[in-house]
Design an enzyme around this catalytic site. Structure first.
Site, PDB file in Angstrom:
ATOM      1  N   THR A 118       0.823  -1.216   0.000  1.00 25.54           N
ATOM      2  CA  THR A 118       0.000   0.000   0.000  1.00 25.54           C
ATOM      3  C   THR A 118       0.856   1.264   0.000  1.00 25.54           C
ATOM      4  O   THR A 118       1.974   1.273   0.553  1.00 25.54           O
ATOM      5  CB  THR A 118      -0.906   0.007   1.255  1.00 25.54           C
ATOM      6  OG1 THR A 118      -1.519   1.298   1.376  1.00 25.54           O
ATOM      7  CG2 THR A 118      -0.127  -0.252   2.530  1.00 25.54           C
ATOM      8  N   TYR A 142      -1.726   0.225  10.153  1.00 28.63           N
ATOM      9  CA  TYR A 142      -2.014  -0.423   8.869  1.00 28.63           C
ATOM     10  C   TYR A 142      -0.781  -0.405   7.963  1.00 28.63           C
ATOM     11  O   TYR A 142      -0.335  -1.444   7.462  1.00 28.63           O
ATOM     12  CB  TYR A 142      -3.193   0.278   8.184  1.00 28.63           C
ATOM     13  CG  TYR A 142      -3.380  -0.140   6.753  1.00 28.63           C
ATOM     14  CD1 TYR A 142      -3.783  -1.439   6.450  1.00 28.63           C
ATOM     15  CD2 TYR A 142      -3.136   0.740   5.699  1.00 28.63           C
ATOM     16  CE1 TYR A 142      -3.935  -1.843   5.131  1.00 28.63           C
ATOM     17  CE2 TYR A 142      -3.286   0.346   4.390  1.00 28.63           C
ATOM     18  CZ  TYR A 142      -3.685  -0.945   4.108  1.00 28.63           C
ATOM     19  OH  TYR A 142      -3.831  -1.342   2.804  1.00 28.63           O
TER      20      TYR A 142
HETATM   21  N1  UFG Z   1     -12.748  11.634   1.833  1.00 26.63           N
HETATM   22  C1  UFG Z   1     -13.755  12.554   2.074  1.00 26.63           C
HETATM   23  N2  UFG Z   1     -14.945  12.082   2.531  1.00 26.63           N
HETATM   24  C2  UFG Z   1     -15.198  10.759   2.743  1.00 26.63           C
HETATM   25  C3  UFG Z   1     -14.158   9.830   2.492  1.00 26.63           C
HETATM   26  C4  UFG Z   1     -12.947  10.308   2.044  1.00 26.63           C
HETATM   27  O1  UFG Z   1     -13.588  13.751   1.897  1.00 26.63           O
HETATM   28  O2  UFG Z   1     -16.301  10.418   3.175  1.00 26.63           O
HETATM   29  C5  UFG Z   1     -11.477  12.130   1.325  1.00 26.63           C
HETATM   30  C6  UFG Z   1     -10.287  11.842   2.227  1.00 26.63           C
HETATM   31  O3  UFG Z   1     -10.148  12.872   3.175  1.00 26.63           O
HETATM   32  C7  UFG Z   1      -9.155  11.778   1.219  1.00 26.63           C
HETATM   33  C8  UFG Z   1      -9.804  11.204  -0.035  1.00 26.63           C
HETATM   34  O4  UFG Z   1     -11.195  11.447   0.123  1.00 26.63           O
HETATM   35  O5  UFG Z   1      -8.695  13.072   0.910  1.00 26.63           O
HETATM   36  C9  UFG Z   1      -9.594   9.706  -0.203  1.00 26.63           C
HETATM   37  O6  UFG Z   1      -9.970   9.044   1.007  1.00 26.63           O
HETATM   38  P1  UFG Z   1     -10.219   7.483   1.066  1.00 26.63           P
HETATM   39  O7  UFG Z   1     -10.732   7.165   2.433  1.00 26.63           O
HETATM   40  O8  UFG Z   1     -11.020   7.063  -0.106  1.00 26.63           O
HETATM   41  O9  UFG Z   1      -8.775   6.860   0.846  1.00 26.63           O
HETATM   42  P2  UFG Z   1      -7.401   7.181   1.607  1.00 26.63           P
HETATM   43  O10 UFG Z   1      -6.599   8.048   0.683  1.00 26.63           O
HETATM   44  O11 UFG Z   1      -7.610   7.655   2.980  1.00 26.63           O
HETATM   45  O12 UFG Z   1      -6.784   5.729   1.742  1.00 26.63           O
HETATM   46  C10 UFG Z   1      -6.274   5.024   0.646  1.00 26.63           C
HETATM   47  C11 UFG Z   1      -6.489   3.538   0.833  1.00 26.63           C
HETATM   48  C12 UFG Z   1      -5.728   3.062   2.026  1.00 26.63           C
HETATM   49  C13 UFG Z   1      -4.297   3.442   1.877  1.00 26.63           C
HETATM   50  C14 UFG Z   1      -4.136   4.910   1.611  1.00 26.63           C
HETATM   51  C15 UFG Z   1      -2.737   5.239   1.305  1.00 26.63           C
HETATM   52  O13 UFG Z   1      -7.839   3.259   0.985  1.00 26.63           O
HETATM   53  O14 UFG Z   1      -5.847   1.646   2.117  1.00 26.63           O
HETATM   54  O15 UFG Z   1      -4.935   5.291   0.516  1.00 26.63           O
HETATM   55  O16 UFG Z   1      -2.562   6.576   0.994  1.00 26.63           O
HETATM   56  F1  UFG Z   1      -3.623   3.152   2.995  1.00 26.63           F
END
Ligand code: UFG
Length: 328
Positions: A118, A142
């Protein structure tokens, strides 16, 4: 063609898309999944299925007969905030269970291992695209639980007759364009999944987690990659190892960032509907921007993404969600 392939987590989102491509290419595939987060219906026709836990070492030893030449290891936990609340579950599922699987694979004479790693191994790496040589600095249990497994693989490959590819996924989204499978995760936390749940009436609204980041529109920027392109990267990684390629750690992204607002706007365009998105505070643990430097995988594996298009990514995700809940 090589030997049989064990796909752990092959009833899950990324594992099942990959298992399908492996079956399509004529491989003999055995899926091992405990169905805790996957769905039996996602397992491709033509793959054998063993319902069981990847932590069950006796079961692994029973499955991994000498005719297996590869393990693709998808099974694991993946929700960053959950890993902060319950780190030991993450170290058990993602680290200890990987140890058992790697050890059993080595003992069984399996030659190749492909691991779902990841971008969370990088942590907050600033605003420049991260290369595979950017020092890992995971910000969550994680990310650490996955990084330790990468290290186990590196040391094992140095000591034994095993080669591996660890694929560091960026933000995986979308669904099989032919509608056979997509994301089924219960209690999803991912942006695109949540947004399509709003569009399909399963949620009243969603929250944009912060619009005061130092990014062009103030919302978080990520490198979204379509799940079928990611599945294809696994198939190519396996071909590469079978042809005698050296062990590698490879970023899986397109090398291009999209903001939360851009993702929502793309969904509004493809659906012709408004997404009810409220602006709220930042989510703890989020970073402003994570984008891959993604040239190594293209050069080494000849990987050429086919779905590098944000509208296509969100459209396939929406089509799948509509079908899944019977609106499609
Ligand atoms: N976001 C929102 N609202 C939501 C959900 C997400 O604004 O309801 C935003 C987050 O703040 C972020 C973006 O959308 O800016 C993406 O968020 P996600 O939760 O979709 O994904 P992440 O980037 O947090 O996480 C992903 C993978 C993880 C991994 C990570 C590594 O899902 O498994 O990238 O950077 F660890």
């Amino acid at each position: 063609m090589g030997g049989k392939i064990l796909v752990t987590g092959g009833a899950g989102y990324i594992g099942s898309h990959t298992a399908q491509l492996l079956v399509d290419a004529g491989n003999e595939v055995v899926v091992l999944d405990n169905l805790s987060n996957g769905d039996r219906a996602l397992i491709p026709d033509g793959a054998a299925f063993v319902e069981g836990d990847v932590g069950d070492r006796a079961l692994l030893a029973e499955i991994l007969s000498p005719d297996f030449d590869a393990v693709l290891h998808f099974a694991g936990y993946l929700v960053v905030p959950d890993s902060v609340a319950d780190p030991l579950s993450y170290y058990r599922n993602n680290t200890l269970n990987s140890h058992g699987l790697i050890e059993t694979a080595v003992n069984a004479g399996v030659k190749h291992f492909i691991f779902s790693s990841t971008a969370a191994t990088y942590g907050d790496a600033g605003t420049e695209p991260v290369t595979e040589d950017t020092p890992p600095n995971p910000a969550s249990p994680y990310g650490r639980s996955k990084l330790i497994t990468e290290w186990m693989l590196r040391d094992t490959a140095a000591a034994h007759d095993l080669t591996y590819v660890a694929l560091r996924y960026f933000n995986v989204a979308g669904a099989d364009p032919t509608g056979r499978r997509g994301q089924v995760s219960k209690n999803a936390t991912h942006l695109i999944k949540l947004a399509v749940e709003v569009l399909t009436g399963q949620r009243d609204h969603m929250t944009i987690f912060g619009d005061d980041y130092n990014t062009p529109d103030g919302t978080g920027v990520r490198d979204y990659i379509h799940v079928v392109d990611l599945a294809d990267a696994h198939v190519r990684a396996l071909d590469y190892l079978r042809r005698g390629g050296d062990s590698q750690v490879l970023n899986c992204g397109y090398g291009k960032g999209s903001s939360v607002k851009q993702v929502i706007a793309a969904l509004e365009r493809v659906s012709n509907q408004k997404v009810n998105a409220l602006t709220g505070p930042r989510r703890p643990g989020d970073v402003a921007e994570v984008v891959a430097e993604a040239s190594r995988i293209r050069g080494l594996l000849g990987w050429q993404p086919r779905y590098d298009d944000l509208e296509l990514i969100v459209k396939t995700a929406l089509d799948w969600e509509r079908k899944r809940i019977g609106q499609g």
